[in-house]
Design an enzyme around this catalytic site. Structure first.
Site, PDB file in Angstrom:
ATOM      1  N   SER A  75     -20.241   6.282 -22.654  1.00  0.00           N
ATOM      2  CA  SER A  75     -20.696   4.900 -22.646  1.00  0.00           C
ATOM      3  C   SER A  75     -21.373   4.609 -21.321  1.00  0.00           C
ATOM      4  O   SER A  75     -21.029   5.195 -20.292  1.00  0.00           O
ATOM      5  CB  SER A  75     -19.495   3.978 -22.827  1.00  0.00           C
ATOM      6  OG  SER A  75     -19.821   2.689 -22.429  1.00  0.00           O
ATOM      7  N   SER A 134     -17.219 -10.333 -30.896  1.00  0.00           N
ATOM      8  CA  SER A 134     -17.209  -9.194 -31.819  1.00  0.00           C
ATOM      9  C   SER A 134     -17.863  -7.930 -31.277  1.00  0.00           C
ATOM     10  O   SER A 134     -18.614  -7.251 -31.984  1.00  0.00           O
ATOM     11  CB  SER A 134     -17.861  -9.571 -33.150  1.00  0.00           C
ATOM     12  OG  SER A 134     -17.062 -10.490 -33.808  1.00  0.00           O
ATOM     13  N   SER A 135     -17.547  -7.611 -30.033  1.00  0.00           N
ATOM     14  CA  SER A 135     -18.068  -6.348 -29.501  1.00  0.00           C
ATOM     15  C   SER A 135     -17.516  -5.177 -30.312  1.00  0.00           C
ATOM     16  O   SER A 135     -18.205  -4.166 -30.490  1.00  0.00           O
ATOM     17  CB  SER A 135     -17.712  -6.199 -28.027  1.00  0.00           C
ATOM     18  OG  SER A 135     -16.317  -6.298 -27.855  1.00  0.00           O
ATOM     19  N   GLU A 168     -10.834  -1.507 -38.109  1.00  0.00           N
ATOM     20  CA  GLU A 168     -10.212  -2.468 -37.182  1.00  0.00           C
ATOM     21  C   GLU A 168      -8.719  -2.637 -37.528  1.00  0.00           C
ATOM     22  O   GLU A 168      -7.870  -2.672 -36.636  1.00  0.00           O
ATOM     23  CB  GLU A 168     -10.958  -3.799 -37.328  1.00  0.00           C
ATOM     24  CG  GLU A 168     -10.609  -4.826 -36.317  1.00  0.00           C
ATOM     25  CD  GLU A 168     -11.557  -4.854 -35.129  1.00  0.00           C
ATOM     26  OE1 GLU A 168     -12.744  -4.511 -35.261  1.00  0.00           O
ATOM     27  OE2 GLU A 168     -11.084  -5.232 -34.056  1.00  0.00           O
ATOM     28  N   ASP A 180     -16.417 -10.952 -39.050  1.00  0.00           N
ATOM     29  CA  ASP A 180     -17.153 -10.337 -37.947  1.00  0.00           C
ATOM     30  C   ASP A 180     -18.019  -9.179 -38.426  1.00  0.00           C
ATOM     31  O   ASP A 180     -19.199  -9.067 -38.087  1.00  0.00           O
ATOM     32  CB  ASP A 180     -16.186  -9.822 -36.874  1.00  0.00           C
ATOM     33  CG  ASP A 180     -15.297 -10.926 -36.344  1.00  0.00           C
ATOM     34  OD1 ASP A 180     -15.561 -12.108 -36.654  1.00  0.00           O
ATOM     35  OD2 ASP A 180     -14.329 -10.606 -35.635  1.00  0.00           O
TER      36      ASP A 180
HETATM   37  C1  GLA Z   1     -11.376 -12.777 -35.283  1.00  0.00           C
HETATM   38  C2  GLA Z   1     -11.278 -11.982 -36.592  1.00  0.00           C
HETATM   39  C3  GLA Z   1     -12.057 -12.690 -37.719  1.00  0.00           C
HETATM   40  C4  GLA Z   1     -11.688 -14.159 -37.827  1.00  0.00           C
HETATM   41  C5  GLA Z   1     -11.721 -14.827 -36.456  1.00  0.00           C
HETATM   42  C6  GLA Z   1     -11.206 -16.234 -36.491  1.00  0.00           C
HETATM   43  O1  GLA Z   1     -12.685 -12.773 -34.820  1.00  0.00           O
HETATM   44  O2  GLA Z   1     -11.793 -10.693 -36.415  1.00  0.00           O
HETATM   45  O3  GLA Z   1     -11.851 -12.015 -38.931  1.00  0.00           O
HETATM   46  O4  GLA Z   1     -10.443 -14.318 -38.447  1.00  0.00           O
HETATM   47  O5  GLA Z   1     -10.948 -14.113 -35.493  1.00  0.00           O
HETATM   48  O6  GLA Z   1     -12.048 -17.037 -37.245  1.00  0.00           O
END
Ligand code: GLA
Length: 392
Positions: A75, A134-135, A168, A180
């Site tokens: 990385s 959401s990395s 995940e 995400d």
């Molecule tokens: C995280 C989870 C999602 C969602 C959000 C809250 O990002 O990965 O699936 O539940 O929290 O909205």
């Protein structure tokens, strides 16, 4: 698809880094954006509606096949150690390691029957890590796309999102919903994604008003979704749905909320969570209409109400996010502001008039620094397109 359609500095830097490692040119590249959720928080695993957008920050992966079955990951991120493992051994590593996300998607691809060789891969990402943007979903999507490209295969986007979600669950111990992974794969330029988590159907909502933008305000306080707070809420909501004899809390109409909250199996915690979920689903539906009508005052009000509900009922905010939201909400040029994503730290999202964005960013940054001694990560973003891959 060729590199010209993703002509960005991130990619050029990645290719230079790949060559610097003595790897020459990659066989394939893939990129996946981070995401921000406009509204509909902690709703995906309750069968409700969510309204995320991809952000213009990217995780880029360059990959070249090897003949010895080894996967070597590097990385650009200074503190991140290179990792090697065999494609034959995709067992999760017990210590928390970014390679688990990659192993998780490779195991998923294998389960689907895809065969792939080992490879050298280099990753470069501009998605803030731990920022609630959401990395990890971006990493999962970029890798799964890259490996599919390498073997000349593809998958239906929602199926790919579910594969990444399972990675995940199984490899990062986060029992997340689908939002995400669906967002980073399905999103389109200048659009919000309205995903109905009851049946995973989706449509796009325009967000292309030149006067209004989305501002991300990263508290830079790291959140931890695998420590139980997230799973606890998910479990309590699912238990409440079972007791109410519905499939998910999505099926509880707003008009019946008071009656539902008065049931004797509703303890204080359950009551708060159910109230958040049912009212948040309603807010999301109203926000979609308000945005379509370009009614930013109403959209902003719904964002503010969402924050209050996440703070007081769902209790996934934190002092830093409360401060950021309150400060931003009071500023001219801000229609609304709320925490976004899983919470317990991470980022807030503000709906901001573009011509006031600099003032908003500076005012929030100054106030936050003064109160917490932390430099917030603030940037404006436009809704970006989703993950993609190409042969080099
Ligand atoms: C995280 C989870 C999602 C969602 C959000 C809250 O990002 O990965 O699936 O539940 O929290 O909205």
């Amino acid at each position: 698809m060729d590199t010209l359609s993703f002509d960005r500095k991130e990619l050029r830097d990645l290719l230079a880094l790949f060559a610097d490692q003595g790897l020459g040119s990659p066989d394939v590249c893939a990129v996946a954006p981070g995401r921000v959720n406009v509204i509909g928080e902690h709703i995906d695993y309750n069968g409700g509606l969510v309204l995320p957008a991809a952000i213009d920050r990217w995780t880029c992966v360059a990959l070249k096949a090897r003949e010895d079955g080894m996967v070597n990951l590097r990385s650009s991120h200074g503190e991140v150690e290179p990792v090697s493992f065999s494609v034959e051994d995709l067992a999760k590593s017990e210590k928390r390691c970014w390679s688990n996300y990659v192993k998780g998607v490779l195991a998923g691809l294998k389960r689907k029957g895809f065969a792939f060789p080992g490879f050298d891969a280099v990753v470069l990402s501009t998605v803030p890590v731990g920022g609630g943007l959401s990395s990890s979903a971006a990493l999962e999507a970029a890798f799964s796309k890259a490996v599919l490209e390498l073997v000349g295969e593809s998958m239906e986007p929602l199926e790919l999102a579910r594969l990444c979600q399972k990675a995940e669950h199984d490899y990062a111990d986060v029992p997340c919903g689908l939002m995400d992974q669906a967002a980073v794969i399905l999103c389109e330029d200048s659009k919000l994604l309205l995903l109905d988590c009851q049946d995973d159907s989706y449509r796009y909502a325009d967000f292309d008003d030149p006067d209004w933008g989305l501002m991300i305000i990263n508290s830079c306080v790291s959140h931890e979704l695998s420590d139980g707070g997230y799973a606890r809420r998910r479990d309590v909501c699912h238990q409440a749905a079972a007791e109410l004899e519905v499939g998910t809390l999505r099926e509880v109409p707003l008009a019946e909320l008071d009656a539902v909250l008065a049931k004797d199996f509703m303890d204080e915690e359950k009551r708060r969570y159910v109230r958040h979920v049912v009212t948040e689903i309603d807010r999301t539906l109203r926000a979609v209409d308000a945005l379509a009508a370009r009614d930013y005052a109403l959209t902003g009000q719904l964002l503010n109400e969402s924050h209050a509900s996440l703070r007081d009922d769902y209790r996934v905010s934190c002092p830093e996010l409360d401060f950021i939201s309150k400060t931003a909400q009071a500023l001219e040029g801000v229609a609304g502001c709320r925490m976004t994503g899983g919470g317990f730290g991470g980022s807030a999202i503000a709906l901001v008039r573009r011509d006031q964005a600099d003032m908003v960013a500076e005012t929030v940054a100054d106030a936050y620094r003064e109160r917490f001694g932390i430099e917030a990560g603030i940037f404006e973003t436009r809704p970006a397109g989703g993950a993609r891959s190409w042969r080099c």
